[in-house]
Design a protein around this motif. Sequence first.
Motif, PDB file in Angstrom:
ATOM      1  N   PHE A   3     -15.826 -29.759  36.445  1.00  0.00           N
ATOM      2  CA  PHE A   3     -16.193 -29.839  37.853  1.00  0.00           C
ATOM      3  C   PHE A   3     -15.058 -29.250  38.676  1.00  0.00           C
ATOM      4  CE2 PHE A   3     -14.553 -33.862  36.266  1.00  0.00           C
ATOM      5  CZ  PHE A   3     -13.436 -34.062  37.066  1.00  0.00           C
ATOM      6  N   GLU A   4     -15.382 -28.835  39.907  1.00  0.00           N
ATOM      7  CA  GLU A   4     -14.398 -28.160  40.754  1.00  0.00           C
ATOM      8  C   GLU A   4     -13.679 -29.105  41.707  1.00  0.00           C
ATOM      9  OE1 GLU A   4     -13.455 -24.950  40.650  1.00  0.00           O
ATOM     10  OE2 GLU A   4     -14.762 -24.688  38.902  1.00  0.00           O
ATOM     11  N   ASN A   5     -14.341 -30.194  42.087  1.00  0.00           N
ATOM     12  CA  ASN A   5     -13.745 -31.093  43.079  1.00  0.00           C
ATOM     13  C   ASN A   5     -14.332 -32.492  42.941  1.00  0.00           C
ATOM     14  OD1 ASN A   5     -16.292 -31.142  44.613  1.00  0.00           O
ATOM     15  ND2 ASN A   5     -15.751 -29.039  45.188  1.00  0.00           N
ATOM     16  N   SER A   6     -13.881 -33.394  43.787  1.00  0.00           N
ATOM     17  CA  SER A   6     -14.303 -34.796  43.690  1.00  0.00           C
ATOM     18  C   SER A   6     -15.790 -34.986  43.939  1.00  0.00           C
ATOM     19  CB  SER A   6     -13.493 -35.657  44.666  1.00  0.00           C
ATOM     20  OG  SER A   6     -12.156 -35.757  44.249  1.00  0.00           O
ATOM     21  N   ASN A   7     -16.370 -34.200  44.843  1.00  0.00           N
ATOM     22  CA  ASN A   7     -17.813 -34.319  45.082  1.00  0.00           C
ATOM     23  C   ASN A   7     -18.610 -34.011  43.821  1.00  0.00           C
ATOM     24  OD1 ASN A   7     -17.000 -33.281  48.218  1.00  0.00           O
ATOM     25  ND2 ASN A   7     -18.447 -34.959  48.035  1.00  0.00           N
ATOM     26  N   GLU A   8     -18.229 -32.949  43.110  1.00  0.00           N
ATOM     27  CA  GLU A   8     -18.930 -32.585  41.881  1.00  0.00           C
ATOM     28  C   GLU A   8     -18.699 -33.631  40.799  1.00  0.00           C
ATOM     29  OE1 GLU A   8     -18.018 -28.634  40.625  1.00  0.00           O
ATOM     30  OE2 GLU A   8     -18.626 -27.717  42.523  1.00  0.00           O
ATOM     31  N   LYS A   9     -17.504 -34.182  40.738  1.00  0.00           N
ATOM     32  CA  LYS A   9     -17.202 -35.233  39.757  1.00  0.00           C
ATOM     33  C   LYS A   9     -18.093 -36.448  39.983  1.00  0.00           C
ATOM     34  CE  LYS A   9     -13.955 -38.158  40.486  1.00  0.00           C
ATOM     35  NZ  LYS A   9     -12.653 -38.813  40.756  1.00  0.00           N
ATOM     36  N   ILE A  10     -18.195 -36.888  41.235  1.00  0.00           N
ATOM     37  CA  ILE A  10     -19.031 -38.043  41.565  1.00  0.00           C
ATOM     38  C   ILE A  10     -20.494 -37.760  41.238  1.00  0.00           C
ATOM     39  CG2 ILE A  10     -19.921 -39.412  43.498  1.00  0.00           C
ATOM     40  CD1 ILE A  10     -17.106 -39.104  44.764  1.00  0.00           C
ATOM     41  N   MET A  11     -20.944 -36.566  41.546  1.00  0.00           N
ATOM     42  CA  MET A  11     -22.338 -36.188  41.268  1.00  0.00           C
ATOM     43  C   MET A  11     -22.626 -36.282  39.770  1.00  0.00           C
ATOM     44  SD  MET A  11     -24.237 -32.556  42.037  1.00  0.00           S
ATOM     45  CE  MET A  11     -23.243 -31.728  40.782  1.00  0.00           C
ATOM     46  N   LEU A  12     -21.717 -35.758  38.940  1.00  0.00           N
ATOM     47  CA  LEU A  12     -21.904 -35.824  37.487  1.00  0.00           C
ATOM     48  C   LEU A  12     -21.911 -37.261  36.992  1.00  0.00           C
ATOM     49  CD1 LEU A  12     -19.600 -32.925  36.208  1.00  0.00           C
ATOM     50  CD2 LEU A  12     -22.076 -33.074  35.917  1.00  0.00           C
ATOM     51  N   GLN A  13     -20.981 -38.058  37.497  1.00  0.00           N
ATOM     52  CA  GLN A  13     -20.893 -39.454  37.065  1.00  0.00           C
ATOM     53  C   GLN A  13     -22.169 -40.211  37.418  1.00  0.00           C
ATOM     54  OE1 GLN A  13     -17.336 -41.443  38.410  1.00  0.00           O
ATOM     55  NE2 GLN A  13     -17.944 -43.423  37.557  1.00  0.00           N
ATOM     56  N   ARG A  14     -22.649 -40.034  38.633  1.00  0.00           N
ATOM     57  CA  ARG A  14     -23.896 -40.682  39.057  1.00  0.00           C
ATOM     58  C   ARG A  14     -25.067 -40.250  38.176  1.00  0.00           C
ATOM     59  NH1 ARG A  14     -24.176 -42.830  44.361  1.00  0.00           N
ATOM     60  NH2 ARG A  14     -22.487 -42.282  45.773  1.00  0.00           N
ATOM     61  N   ARG A  15     -25.141 -38.945  37.918  1.00  0.00           N
ATOM     62  CA  ARG A  15     -26.270 -38.392  37.176  1.00  0.00           C
ATOM     63  C   ARG A  15     -26.339 -38.957  35.755  1.00  0.00           C
ATOM     64  NH1 ARG A  15     -25.878 -32.168  36.768  1.00  0.00           N
ATOM     65  NH2 ARG A  15     -26.272 -32.323  39.016  1.00  0.00           N
ATOM     66  N   ILE A  16     -25.194 -39.004  35.072  1.00  0.00           N
ATOM     67  CA  ILE A  16     -25.176 -39.497  33.684  1.00  0.00           C
ATOM     68  C   ILE A  16     -25.489 -40.982  33.639  1.00  0.00           C
ATOM     69  CG2 ILE A  16     -23.698 -39.839  31.667  1.00  0.00           C
ATOM     70  CD1 ILE A  16     -22.267 -37.224  32.511  1.00  0.00           C
ATOM     71  N   SER A  17     -24.921 -41.760  34.568  1.00  0.00           N
ATOM     72  CA  SER A  17     -25.220 -43.193  34.616  1.00  0.00           C
ATOM     73  C   SER A  17     -26.715 -43.442  34.775  1.00  0.00           C
ATOM     74  CB  SER A  17     -24.466 -43.861  35.768  1.00  0.00           C
ATOM     75  OG  SER A  17     -23.148 -44.144  35.418  1.00  0.00           O
ATOM     76  N   LYS A  18     -27.304 -42.716  35.707  1.00  0.00           N
ATOM     77  CA  LYS A  18     -28.724 -42.905  36.004  1.00  0.00           C
ATOM     78  C   LYS A  18     -29.610 -42.417  34.861  1.00  0.00           C
ATOM     79  CE  LYS A  18     -31.829 -42.327  39.952  1.00  0.00           C
ATOM     80  NZ  LYS A  18     -31.981 -41.727  41.301  1.00  0.00           N
ATOM     81  N   LYS A  19     -29.266 -41.284  34.269  1.00  0.00           N
ATOM     82  CA  LYS A  19     -30.082 -40.691  33.209  1.00  0.00           C
ATOM     83  C   LYS A  19     -30.171 -41.604  31.990  1.00  0.00           C
ATOM     84  CE  LYS A  19     -30.491 -36.561  30.297  1.00  0.00           C
ATOM     85  NZ  LYS A  19     -29.923 -35.207  29.995  1.00  0.00           N
ATOM     86  N   TYR A  20     -29.028 -42.202  31.603  1.00  0.00           N
ATOM     87  CA  TYR A  20     -28.997 -43.001  30.381  1.00  0.00           C
ATOM     88  C   TYR A  20     -28.932 -44.509  30.629  1.00  0.00           C
ATOM     89  CZ  TYR A  20     -27.963 -38.460  28.282  1.00  0.00           C
ATOM     90  OH  TYR A  20     -28.014 -37.153  27.892  1.00  0.00           O
ATOM     91  N   GLY A  21     -28.941 -44.916  31.897  1.00  0.00           N
ATOM     92  CA  GLY A  21     -28.896 -46.344  32.211  1.00  0.00           C
ATOM     93  C   GLY A  21     -27.577 -46.983  31.824  1.00  0.00           C
ATOM     94  N   LEU A  22     -26.462 -46.293  32.113  1.00  0.00           N
ATOM     95  CA  LEU A  22     -25.139 -46.743  31.689  1.00  0.00           C
ATOM     96  C   LEU A  22     -24.249 -47.085  32.884  1.00  0.00           C
ATOM     97  CD1 LEU A  22     -24.458 -43.955  29.040  1.00  0.00           C
ATOM     98  CD2 LEU A  22     -25.210 -46.315  28.574  1.00  0.00           C
ATOM     99  N   ASN A  23     -23.289 -47.977  32.636  1.00  0.00           N
ATOM    100  CA  ASN A  23     -22.215 -48.245  33.584  1.00  0.00           C
ATOM    101  C   ASN A  23     -21.018 -47.400  33.151  1.00  0.00           C
ATOM    102  OD1 ASN A  23     -23.290 -50.757  35.137  1.00  0.00           O
ATOM    103  ND2 ASN A  23     -23.617 -51.247  32.972  1.00  0.00           N
ATOM    104  N   ILE A  24     -20.488 -46.595  34.065  1.00  0.00           N
ATOM    105  CA  ILE A  24     -19.379 -45.708  33.707  1.00  0.00           C
ATOM    106  C   ILE A  24     -18.158 -45.998  34.576  1.00  0.00           C
ATOM    107  CG2 ILE A  24     -18.570 -43.322  33.572  1.00  0.00           C
ATOM    108  CD1 ILE A  24     -21.403 -42.434  33.006  1.00  0.00           C
ATOM    109  N   VAL A  25     -17.030 -46.204  33.903  1.00  0.00           N
ATOM    110  CA  VAL A  25     -15.735 -46.379  34.562  1.00  0.00           C
ATOM    111  C   VAL A  25     -14.960 -45.076  34.383  1.00  0.00           C
ATOM    112  CG1 VAL A  25     -13.558 -47.645  34.563  1.00  0.00           C
ATOM    113  CG2 VAL A  25     -15.697 -48.839  33.993  1.00  0.00           C
ATOM    114  N   LEU A  26     -14.736 -44.341  35.465  1.00  0.00           N
ATOM    115  CA  LEU A  26     -13.946 -43.109  35.378  1.00  0.00           C
ATOM    116  C   LEU A  26     -12.534 -43.447  35.858  1.00  0.00           C
ATOM    117  CD1 LEU A  26     -13.516 -40.230  34.731  1.00  0.00           C
ATOM    118  CD2 LEU A  26     -14.796 -39.571  36.763  1.00  0.00           C
TER     119      LEU A  26
END
Length: 502
Positions: A382-405
């Motif tokens: 990812f290029e910046n914090s916005n993209e990082k947050i977007m990826l984290q949200r997407r993976i959590s939602k897709k697989y039903g996971l809690n993610i601690v970055l």
Amino acid sequence: MTKLLSCSEIQELDSKTIENNEMTSLDLMSVAVLAVEKWILNNYKKNEKFSIICGNGNNGADGILLSCKLMLRNYKIKTYYINEVGSPEFNHQFNYAKKIKLNLEKIEFDNLKLIEFSGVIIDCIFGIGLNKEIKGKYLKLINFVNSLKNKIISIDTPSGISADTYFSSNHIIPDMVLTFHAPKLTFFFSEYLDKIKNVEILDIGLDNSEYKRMEGVGELIDINMIAKIYRPRKKITHKGDCGHALLFTGCEGKYGASILCGKSLFRSGAGLLTFLCDEKTKEIIYKSLPEAMTSDIITRGNFSISSEIKKYKVIGIGPGLGTSKKVIENFKKIISEVHYPIVVDADGLNILSRDKSLFEKLPRESVLTPHIGEFKRFAGNFENSNEKIMLQRRISKKYGLNIVLKGPYTTMTDSKGEMYINTSGNSGLATAGSGDVLTGIITGLLAQNYTPFNAMISGVFLHGLSADIAVKKSHVNSLIASDITENLSSAFKALEKLITPN
């Protein structure tokens, strides 16, 4: 509860406050400027000089009105403006300033070095609604202001930093930010952490019921929120009531990770712990952590993992585990058979990164605890914090996971993709074994029947709070992972003081 709002939500909250209180935008601006004025009166003597730099939007209008109020308080004020015409609010305040003969000076961009910015500089150039990178003459102005040795105070947000979006590193670098109602999401972005060092929240009477109703773009996790989740141990309790956890951790050269994880698991309050390990690891466990038990079922041929994992409430996988063929085989067996949430860290995450199809097999509500490198391996760059947050949200939602970055202001996402930001901790946490300790704490809380989400946010906050307590006794440079575990009891005591203050 401190909810972080998007730029559009902040603007909506302003509008709703104006509507619900039958006031005008100028009335709300007066309240906001009054809060800044009071802060200045409490922090600066009357002989202080101020140079107030104003754009021609509403942030600039704040600056013009603040200049007027401070002038009438007999402060020495110089007010610099970019354009005489701007937003309706700016036009109103500018005309008022001329009527009372405020010392106004237009900025000549070609002759910035001729401007004498005296005393404290108050930055009112751009506000939260900025929607693009600063370039051209405005960048020239901002770079010039940053080059000066004057103290800088930014109103609401440093010029160049929006409420919710990263654009670039072109922004005012303030000594203090006086922001309204709540912090802005961008204040927690890694790109700005070394630039925004001091923030004070000013209450300007925004409608709290409307604020609570808004969805927001994130929520801050603080000690008050964790105290509501925390469940003190009952006086009559059996060790079995406090949960039995299984750890699948450690390999040759990394046995310390197992011990750190196991100790913090016990210190978090879990009643029983078993390590899934081989004969060599058993010897090390018994010498270093005699409270723990071991199971060598994975060393036997044709073993049944399903019968083994039924004995436990939670499994923690990954710290120091390695990624040998046998480890990967056992990892796959566990996630195929387990029907309750697990905690995955370190090499467990590396195994997932190598075979992303395994994400589908993880039990829903499981907790993943990657550092930034591990996250990139399974989520992508990812290029910046916005993209990082977007990826984290997407993976959590897709697989039903809690993610601690993990990182400064650790970000957490729940299985719905909602984001939370931790407010405890310090840079001393950047030390070997710190993540192993966190895995142990979260796994221990899960063993005690905390929900996966509550175990995640409580574990992360307690981990950081323990580190904060530890550095008060020593120094941030000297913090080691064991110090975090040793101070967990003090962190729990801090929670209990909020619940039973007497």
